[in-house]
Design a protein around this motif. Structure first.
Motif, short mmCIF file in Angstrom:
data_model
loop_
_atom_site.label_atom_id
_atom_site.label_comp_id
_atom_site.label_asym_id
_atom_site.label_seq_id
_atom_site.Cartn_x
_atom_site.Cartn_y
_atom_site.Cartn_z
N PHE A 170 14.07 -5.50 -24.43
CA PHE A 170 15.23 -5.84 -23.60
C PHE A 170 15.13 -7.28 -23.09
O PHE A 170 16.11 -8.02 -23.12
N PHE A 171 13.92 -7.68 -22.67
CA PHE A 171 13.77 -9.06 -22.19
C PHE A 171 13.93 -10.04 -23.36
O PHE A 171 14.47 -11.14 -23.17
N ALA A 172 13.45 -9.67 -24.56
CA ALA A 172 13.65 -10.54 -25.72
C ALA A 172 15.13 -10.68 -26.04
O ALA A 172 15.61 -11.77 -26.40
N TYR A 173 15.86 -9.59 -25.86
CA TYR A 173 17.32 -9.63 -26.09
C TYR A 173 18.02 -10.53 -25.06
O TYR A 173 18.89 -11.33 -25.41
N ARG A 174 17.60 -10.42 -23.81
CA ARG A 174 18.25 -11.19 -22.75
C ARG A 174 18.01 -12.69 -22.88
O ARG A 174 18.78 -13.51 -22.38
N LEU A 175 16.91 -13.06 -23.56
CA LEU A 175 16.59 -14.48 -23.67
C LEU A 175 17.67 -15.25 -24.42
O LEU A 175 17.97 -16.41 -24.08
N ILE A 176 18.25 -14.62 -25.44
CA ILE A 176 19.25 -15.34 -26.24
C ILE A 176 20.60 -14.63 -26.25
O ILE A 176 21.44 -14.92 -27.10
N ALA A 184 20.84 -11.82 -30.62
CA ALA A 184 20.01 -11.19 -29.58
C ALA A 184 19.71 -9.74 -29.93
O ALA A 184 18.60 -9.25 -29.69
N LEU A 185 20.69 -9.06 -30.51
CA LEU A 185 20.48 -7.66 -30.89
C LEU A 185 19.42 -7.55 -31.98
O LEU A 185 18.52 -6.69 -31.91
N ILE A 186 19.48 -8.42 -32.98
CA ILE A 186 18.48 -8.41 -34.05
C ILE A 186 17.10 -8.73 -33.50
O ILE A 186 16.09 -8.08 -33.83
N VAL A 187 17.03 -9.74 -32.63
CA VAL A 187 15.73 -10.12 -32.04
C VAL A 187 15.16 -8.96 -31.22
O VAL A 187 13.96 -8.66 -31.28
N GLY A 188 16.02 -8.29 -30.47
CA GLY A 188 15.55 -7.16 -29.67
C GLY A 188 15.01 -6.03 -30.53
O GLY A 188 13.97 -5.46 -30.23
N LEU A 193 10.37 -3.03 -32.78
CA LEU A 193 9.63 -2.50 -33.92
C LEU A 193 8.22 -3.07 -33.97
O LEU A 193 7.24 -2.34 -34.20
N VAL A 194 8.09 -4.37 -33.74
CA VAL A 194 6.76 -5.00 -33.77
C VAL A 194 5.88 -4.44 -32.66
O VAL A 194 4.70 -4.13 -32.87
N PHE A 195 6.43 -4.29 -31.47
CA PHE A 195 5.64 -3.77 -30.34
C PHE A 195 5.17 -2.36 -30.63
O PHE A 195 4.00 -2.03 -30.39
N TRP A 196 6.05 -1.53 -31.14
CA TRP A 196 5.66 -0.13 -31.41
C TRP A 196 4.60 -0.05 -32.50
O TRP A 196 3.68 0.75 -32.41
N LEU A 197 4.74 -0.87 -33.54
CA LEU A 197 3.79 -0.80 -34.65
C LEU A 197 2.42 -1.34 -34.27
O LEU A 197 1.39 -0.83 -34.70
#
Length: 433
Positions: A170-176, A184-188, A193-197
């Protein structure tokens, strides 16, 4: 003159006639029957035939239900108690209802599943009913992680770290988000996915070693009965709706690559039976995974059913988008809104309202299609009936009672979904006020 009038008129009433009740055939039940059921010869014939059909059905069903046996140890015991009478053997439902509802879920953990089921309605309430306080939405966001922990058990830190991944995304989405909504949706999504993996497993193990908060683990193969149908139905419907919206917008996109990908996906999914996708999830998908990878069968089935339903929902929403006049798009342009602002603020709210009947129809069909998982050896409610229950020597030969019980459970939930959709349509019918 008066003499002439008196001679030409035999009788003239000088007082008003007192009010009289209407004729018997113009009021009450008789009037309703005459107008609605016997208004013409054809209607009378159809009414008589319908009444005869209802009588024929009830004359068979009612004695079968009324004479039903609820206390018996086996089908032979039922038949002995019935004697020469015709009746159902509901004792099988009374004895085997835990298997029908929970499958092979450990009986000592039924409370966890029931709590998750009750909390589902608390989580859905602020989404389904707009009058409720918006502050309740925080629990809606927490519920998927809480329900996973309650049903599957294990360490509490796994859903907690997964939730941390959502916050990170969510914070990654809010950045852009201010620059580009789509970017922003793609980045979020990528950040999630990266965090979970990369972080869920090591961080949850680390936290569990420091503070061991856990419930006894329940394996996915132990989850069955109507419980697995409910989990698959609610999860897949919830996930397929946003994916269907994205596919519908992609199919109407001006970008050729995006449009082609969405069209190919939708047409492929619509051209393949659901049972084929379930076999792919059960057998073929393992060949595409890395060696040694253990991908839970329930997750694979959820992915396939979600993809299947999203293609149909995309077409339903595309119909809603096509029904909107071009003036709605021009209104957004005149206000200086970009594409995503037009979609979020003007277009999608109207298109979704138009698409409600189609979406609900797909949701009900999807909920009932979850019974197909019994073909890939998942013991849902039909799998439990056809497997452990009917294969037992005590209840071999009892079919109608078990399938009637399954039908009643599906009817209750499908009828509830239908009634809510009608309520929502009345609630959103602002153009007719």
């Amino acid at each position: 003159m008066s003499d002439t009038h008196a001679q030409s008129v035999a009788y003239v009433r000088e007082t008003a006639i007192p009010p009289a009740p209407p004729p018997a055939n113009e009021t009450g039940v008789i009037k309703w029957l005459r107008e609605n059921m016997f208004g013409s010869v054809a209607n009378a014939i159809m009414t008589i035939l319908a009444l005869w059909a209802i009588y024929a059905v009830l004359s068979v069903v009612l004695p079968w239900v009324v004479n039903g046996v609820w206390d018996a140890d086996s089908i032979r015991d039922c038949r002995e108690k019935l004697g020469d009478q015709v009746g159902a053997c509901f004792a099988v439902v009374k004895e085997r209802w835990p298997q029908l509802v929970f499958g092979n879920y450990p009986s000592e953990h039924y409370g966890r599943a029931i709590i998750a089921f009750v909390l589902l309605f608390v989580a859905l309430a602020p989404i389904l009913f707009f009058e409720l306080p918006r502050k309740m939405l925080w629990f809606t966001g927490l519920y998927p992680f809480l329900a996973y922990w309650l049903i599957w058990g294990g360490t509490l830190w796994t859903p907690v770290v997964a939730l941390m991944g959502v916050v990170f995304a969510f914070f990654a989405y809010r950045l852009i988000a201010n620059r580009s909504f789509f970017g922003a949706l793609i980045v979020g999504l990528v950040a999630l996915l990266v965090f979970w993996l990369l972080f869920v497993a090591p961080l949850s193990n680390l936290f569990a070693a420091i503070v061991p908060l856990r419930l006894e683990t329940v394996q996915s193969r132990e989850i069955g009965g109507f419980m697995i149908n409910f989990i698959l139905g609610t999860t897949c419907i919830s996930l397929s709706l946003p994916l269907g919206i994205a596919l519908a917008l992609g199919r109407r996109s001006n970008l050729p690559i995006i449009k082609t990908i969405c069209v190919l996906f939708i047409e492929f999914i619509r051209g393949v039976p659901l049972i084929t996708l379930l076999f792919v999830a059960s057998v073929m998908l393992a060949y595409f995974l890395p060696p040694g990878a253990n991908f839970d069968l329930i997750i694979r089935v959820i992915i396939m059913i979600t993809l299947f339903a999203s293609a149909y929902i995309a077409e339903a929403i595309r119909g809603g988008l096509a029904a909107l006049p071009s003036g709605q798009y021009e209104a957004g342009d005149s206000l200086g809104l970009d594409y995503w602002q037009q979609m979020r603020l003007i277009i999608l709210p109207q298109a979704l309202k138009i698409s409600i009947p189609s979406i609900v129809n797909i949701a009900i069909g999807l909920f009932k299609d979850t019974t197909l998982v019994s073909i890939i050896s998942m013991f849902d409610v039909l799998g439990m009936i056809g497997g452990p229950i009917l294969s037992s020597t005590e209840w071999f030969g009892v079919y109608w009672e078990l399938y009637a019980f399954a039908g009643v459970m599906f009817f209750v939930f499908c009828y509830g979904i239908s009634q809510y959709s009608q309520y929502l349509e009345r609630k959103l019918a602002t153009d007719h006020r």
